[in-house]
Design an enzyme around this catalytic site. Structure first.
Site, PDB file in Angstrom:
ATOM      1  N   ARG A  95       0.844  -1.192   0.000  1.00 24.77           N
ATOM      2  CA  ARG A  95       0.000   0.000   0.000  1.00 24.77           C
ATOM      3  C   ARG A  95       0.883   1.248   0.000  1.00 24.77           C
ATOM      4  O   ARG A  95       1.950   1.271   0.632  1.00 24.77           O
ATOM      5  CB  ARG A  95      -0.871  -0.021   1.258  1.00 24.77           C
ATOM      6  CG  ARG A  95      -1.863   1.126   1.385  1.00 24.77           C
ATOM      7  CD  ARG A  95      -2.936   1.057   0.344  1.00 24.77           C
ATOM      8  NE  ARG A  95      -4.125   1.830   0.710  1.00 24.77           N
ATOM      9  CZ  ARG A  95      -5.086   2.148  -0.159  1.00 24.77           C
ATOM     10  NH1 ARG A  95      -4.993   1.779  -1.418  1.00 24.77           N
ATOM     11  NH2 ARG A  95      -6.144   2.820   0.236  1.00 24.77           N
ATOM     12  N   THR A 367      -8.881   0.450 -10.531  1.00 31.07           N
ATOM     13  CA  THR A 367      -8.225  -0.640  -9.789  1.00 31.07           C
ATOM     14  C   THR A 367      -8.229  -1.899 -10.665  1.00 31.07           C
ATOM     15  O   THR A 367      -8.844  -1.936 -11.729  1.00 31.07           O
ATOM     16  CB  THR A 367      -8.901  -0.868  -8.413  1.00 31.07           C
ATOM     17  OG1 THR A 367      -8.933   0.371  -7.712  1.00 31.07           O
ATOM     18  CG2 THR A 367      -8.209  -1.897  -7.559  1.00 31.07           C
ATOM     19  N   ASN A 387      -5.912   4.043  -7.457  1.00 35.53           N
ATOM     20  CA  ASN A 387      -7.167   4.623  -6.987  1.00 35.53           C
ATOM     21  C   ASN A 387      -8.058   5.011  -8.158  1.00 35.53           C
ATOM     22  O   ASN A 387      -8.334   4.198  -9.012  1.00 35.53           O
ATOM     23  CB  ASN A 387      -6.943   5.784  -6.019  1.00 35.53           C
ATOM     24  CG  ASN A 387      -8.205   6.064  -5.205  1.00 35.53           C
ATOM     25  OD1 ASN A 387      -9.062   5.201  -5.069  1.00 35.53           O
ATOM     26  ND2 ASN A 387      -8.345   7.264  -4.695  1.00 35.53           N
ATOM     27  N   SER A 438      -7.838   0.847   2.864  1.00 34.94           N
ATOM     28  CA  SER A 438      -8.249   0.367   1.540  1.00 34.94           C
ATOM     29  C   SER A 438      -9.450  -0.571   1.662  1.00 34.94           C
ATOM     30  O   SER A 438      -9.795  -1.031   2.755  1.00 34.94           O
ATOM     31  CB  SER A 438      -7.069  -0.375   0.912  1.00 34.94           C
ATOM     32  OG  SER A 438      -7.467  -1.041  -0.264  1.00 34.94           O
ATOM     33  N   SER A 439     -10.064  -0.855   0.513  1.00 37.90           N
ATOM     34  CA  SER A 439     -11.127  -1.874   0.463  1.00 37.90           C
ATOM     35  C   SER A 439     -10.708  -3.085  -0.361  1.00 37.90           C
ATOM     36  O   SER A 439     -11.522  -3.983  -0.612  1.00 37.90           O
ATOM     37  CB  SER A 439     -12.393  -1.282  -0.159  1.00 37.90           C
ATOM     38  OG  SER A 439     -12.857  -0.206   0.599  1.00 37.90           O
ATOM     39  N   GLY A 458     -13.207  -2.111  -7.781  1.00 36.91           N
ATOM     40  CA  GLY A 458     -14.543  -1.568  -7.563  1.00 36.91           C
ATOM     41  C   GLY A 458     -14.677  -0.671  -6.348  1.00 36.91           C
ATOM     42  O   GLY A 458     -15.783  -0.521  -5.821  1.00 36.91           O
ATOM     43  N   GLY A 459     -13.565  -0.087  -5.878  1.00 33.89           N
ATOM     44  CA  GLY A 459     -13.635   0.874  -4.771  1.00 33.89           C
ATOM     45  C   GLY A 459     -14.310   0.270  -3.558  1.00 33.89           C
ATOM     46  O   GLY A 459     -14.070  -0.884  -3.183  1.00 33.89           O
TER      47      GLY A 459
HETATM   48  N1  GLY Z   1      -8.215   2.884  -3.749  1.00 30.80           N
HETATM   49  C1  GLY Z   1      -9.272   2.026  -3.444  1.00 30.80           C
HETATM   50  C2  GLY Z   1      -9.021   1.176  -2.279  1.00 30.80           C
HETATM   51  O1  GLY Z   1      -7.883   0.985  -1.919  1.00 30.80           O
HETATM   52  O2  GLY Z   1      -9.932   0.715  -1.669  1.00 30.80           O
END
Ligand code: GLY
Length: 557
Positions: A95, A367, A387, A438-439, A458-459
Site C-alpha cells: 500500500r 483498480t 485509486n 483500503s477496500s 470496484g472501490g
Molecule cells: N483505492 C481504493 C481502495 O484501496 O480501496
C-alpha cells in the site's frame, strides 16, 4: 493391546490416501486477469520455468503498462500468497504511504472546508508508491526467475505499445481534463489532447526505461538514483511534497492475512490497512446464523444488506493503518460480536443519522485484480490500484510513471466522504508515513474439495462483491463463471442506500425492499471486474473465469 494396535493399523491403512492427498497437484495452471496481454504474460513466464509468484510479478507489471487507468508503478496494492510446499501464507502489503510532509488538514482551506479536487488530481493527491517494491520483493523472496525475465513482457509492451480498447476510451473520457492538465501524461495517454480511437497504439518509452532500471537494480532502480530524482523533481515542480527520503524509506510489509470460517469454507483475505478481509469476515460471521437458501429472495437480500451495513459501520468507526492505530480486530472478528450484531439485524438497526449523502463517483471500473494457481499448487490473489481512473492524472516528466491519488482514501475531514462515498474517523486520518485504509480484498476460499482464488476492483464495493461470490460458493457451490457473473448489490452504511445491478432484483423485489424502508439505486451499467481461478481436487481440475463486464481473459494451460 488391541487398543494400542488399532491406531497403528488405521494409520497404515490410510497412509497411502494421506500421501496421495498431500501429493495432489493441479493438472494445469490457471490465470485470470483484467487484460488478455497480462494473462498471456503470466503464462509466458510459467512456460519459462517461473512459478505463480514470478507469473504474478509479470502480470502486475504488464497490467501497469496496458491498464494505465487501473494500476501502475505509481500505485500499490495487496498480494495474498500461498506457497504449496509448506502451506505458508502471507499478505504483501504494498500500500502507498503518505509522504512525511503530509498533514492532517492538507486538503482543507483556511476555513476548514475541503478544497475541491485537491486529494484527487495532481501531485498533491499522490502517496508514495508500493508496487515497484512489491515486484522486487516477491520476485526475490518467492520467485524463481530474475526480475529481468519476469519484467520482460511488460518492458516489451511498454516499448511496442498496446491497442486502445473500449474500456480505456471510457475511462480516458472521464479523466480527459485532468490528463490534459498534466502534459507528460496527456502526451502518453491521449491523442493530441483527445480520447484515442479504438486500436490506437499507446507506446510508453519512458515507462519502458523505468522498468528496465527496476529489472536491473531491483528496488533501488525505482526508489533511488535517476528514477527517484525524476519522480521527486517532477512532483515538487508541480506543487507536490515528496522527498527523496520518502522514496528511500518506502518498505513493503508482510502481514498475517485475516483468517475466517463460514459454514464449510475457510476464508483467507487481506489484513489491515486494507479493510477488505476484516469487513468480509465480519459480514460472513453475521450471516453464519442464517440458512440463506431457506429464506425467500427478499428476506435473503435484507439480511445480507444488514450485514453489509453493520460491517461497513465498523469500518468507518474503527479501521485504519495498524502501524498507527490500535484496532481490536480480534473482537471485531469474534463470533460473540457477530452474535450481538445479528440480534439487531432483522429489525433494521437504527444507525447514526447520515451526515452527508453525496453521490459516489467511484464506478467500479478503476483498480484491477488477478488470480493465479500454478501446477505446484502455489496461489496468488493480487488487487492493485492507483485509486481513481488514471490516478492523479500526474506523471513526473521523464519517468512514464502515472501517480496514484490514493491520499483520497484517507479521511480528509471527519464526516466528509471520499470519492467512493466512504466516511471514516480518526483511525483513518492523514499522518506522515501512514497508509490510507483500503477496500481491496484479494481472497482465497477453501473447502476440503476446492481452492478458489478471487478478487475484483470496484472501490468501496469490492468487499461486497467478494462477499456475494463467497456466499454463492458456500451455499450453492456454483463455478468460477457463475461467481464472476453474479448480479450484485451493495450497502456501505453511508450513504444509506442499496446500490444494485439490473439483474440483482426483480421489480417486485425492489418494491418489497423499498417497502422495508430501503432506498434503492440502480447501477444500470453494472460494476466490478472479478477474476477467479478454482482448483477442484475431486476430479483434479482447474477452471478460471474473467468477469463478463470487463475485457479480461481467463486461461487454463
Ligand atoms: N483505492 C481504493 C481502495 O484501496 O480501496
Amino acid at each position: 493391546m488391541i487398543y494400542r494396535a488399532r491406531p497403528l493399523i488405521l494409520f497404515l491403512i490410510f497412509l497411502p490416501l494421506l500421501a496421495t492427498a498431500a501429493e495432489l497437484k493441479p493438472p494445469a495452471a490457471g490465470i485470470a486477469s483484467a487484460h488478455p496481454l497480462a494473462t498471456r504474460a503470466g503464462h509466458e513466464i510459467l512456460a519459462r520455468g517461473g512459478n505463480a509468484f514470478d507469473a504474478a510479478v509479470a502480470i502486475a507489471a504488464t497490467l501497469a503498462v496496458v491498464e494505465p487507468y487501473g494500476s501502475g508503478l505509481g500505485g500499490g496494492g495487496f498480494w495474498l500468497l500461498h506457497r504449496a510446499r509448506d502451506g505458508f501464507e502471507t499478505m504483501v502489503d504494498a500500500r502507498e504511504r503518505a509522504p512525511m510532509a503530509a498533514t492532517r488538514d492538507m486538503y482543507l482551506d483556511e476555513s476548514g472546508r475541503p478544497v475541491a479536487g485537491l486529494s484527487l488530481n495532481g501531485p498533491l493527491a499522490a502517496a508514495i508508491p508500493g508496487l515497484p517494491a512489491a515486484l522486487a520483493h516477491v520476485a526475490e523472496k518467492y520467485g524463481r526467475l530474475p526480475l529481468t525475465q519476469s519484467l520482460a513482457p511488460a518492458i516489451r509492451l511498454a516499448r511496442k505499445g498496446f491497442a486502445v480498447t473500449a474500456r480505456y476510451r471510457k475511462l480516458a473520457e472521464r479523466r480527459m481534463d485532468v490528463l490534459n492538465a498534466h502534459p507528460a501524461a496527456a502526451r502518453v495517454f491521449l491523442d493530441n489532447g483527445f480520447v484515442p480511437d479504438p486500436g490506437f497504439i499507446v507506446r510508453q518509452p519512458d515507462l519502458a526505461r523505468t522498468l528496465v532500471r527496476l529489472a536491473k537494480k531491483g528496488r533501488a532502480g525505482f526508489y533511488a538514483g535517476v528514477t527517484a530524482r525524476r519522480l521527486v523533481e517532477g512532483v515538487r515542480a508541480a506543487g507536490g511534497i515528496w522527498s527523496l527520503k520518502d522514496l528511500a524509506d518506502y518498505r513493503i510489509v508482510e502481514r498475517t492475512p485475516v483468517h475466517g470460517r463460514h459454514k464449510n469454507i475457510r476464508v483467507t483475505s487481506a489484513a489491515l490497512p486494507s479493510s477488505g478481509g476484516t469487513v468480509l469476515t465480519q459480514m460472513l460471521n453475521i450471516l453464519e446464523g442464517f440458512d440463506l437458501n431457506k429464506l425467500d429472495r427478499v428476506q435473503r437480500a435484507q439480511v445480507i444488506i444488514e450485514a453489509m451495513r453493520l460491517a461497513y459501520r465498523d469500518r468507518a468507526r474503527y479501521l485504519g493503518d495498524p502501524d498507527f492505530v490500535s484496532v481490536d480486530t480480534q473482537r471485531l472478528l469474534s463470533h460473540d460480536y457477530a452474535v450481538r450484531l445479528r440480534r439487531a439485524l432483522r429489525t433494521r438497526v437504527k444507525l447514526d443519522a447520515p451526515r452527508r449523502q453525496t453521490e459516489t463517483r467511484g464506478t467500479g471500473t478503476n483498480t484491477t485484480h488477478f488470480s493465479v494457481i500454478d501446477r505446484e499448487g502455489n496461489r496468488v490473489a493480487v488487487t492493485l490500484s492507483i485509486n481513481y481512473a488514471f490516478g492523479s492524472g500526474f506523471m513526473p516528466p521523464g519517468t512514464g510513471v502515472l501517480l496514484n491519488n490514493e491520499m483520497d482514501d484517507f479521511v480528509i475531514k471527519p464526516g466528509v466522504p471520499n470519492v467512493y462515498g466512504l466516511v471514516g474517523a480518526e483511525a483513518n486520518a492523514i499522518a506522515p508515513g501512514k497508509r490510507p485504509l483500503s477496500s481491496m480484498t484479494p481472497t482465497f476460499l477453501e473447502t476440503d474439495d476446492a481452492v478458489v482464488v478471487l478478487g475484483t476492483p470496484g472501490g468501496s464495493r469490492i468487499i461486497t462483491m467478494v462477499l456475494l461470490a463467497a456466499l454463492e460458493f458456500a451455499n450453492n457451490r456454483g463455478d468460477a463463471a457463475s461467481w464472476v457473473a453474479l448480479p450484485r448489490f451493495h450497502h456501505q452504511y453511508l450513504p444509506d442506500r442499496v446500490e444494485y445491478e439490473p439483474d440483482a432484483f426483480s421489480k417486485p423485489e425492489v418494491r418489497a425492499l423499498e417497502g422495508l424502508g430501503y432506498k434503492l439505486v440502480l447501477r444500470k451499467n453494472g460494476y466490478g471486474n472479478m477474476q477467479a481461478v478454482v482448483w477442484y481436487k475431486t476430479g483434479n481440475r482447474v477452471a478460471a473465469a474473467s468477469d463478463p463486464r470487463g475485457e479480461g481473459l481467463a486461461l487454463v494451460r
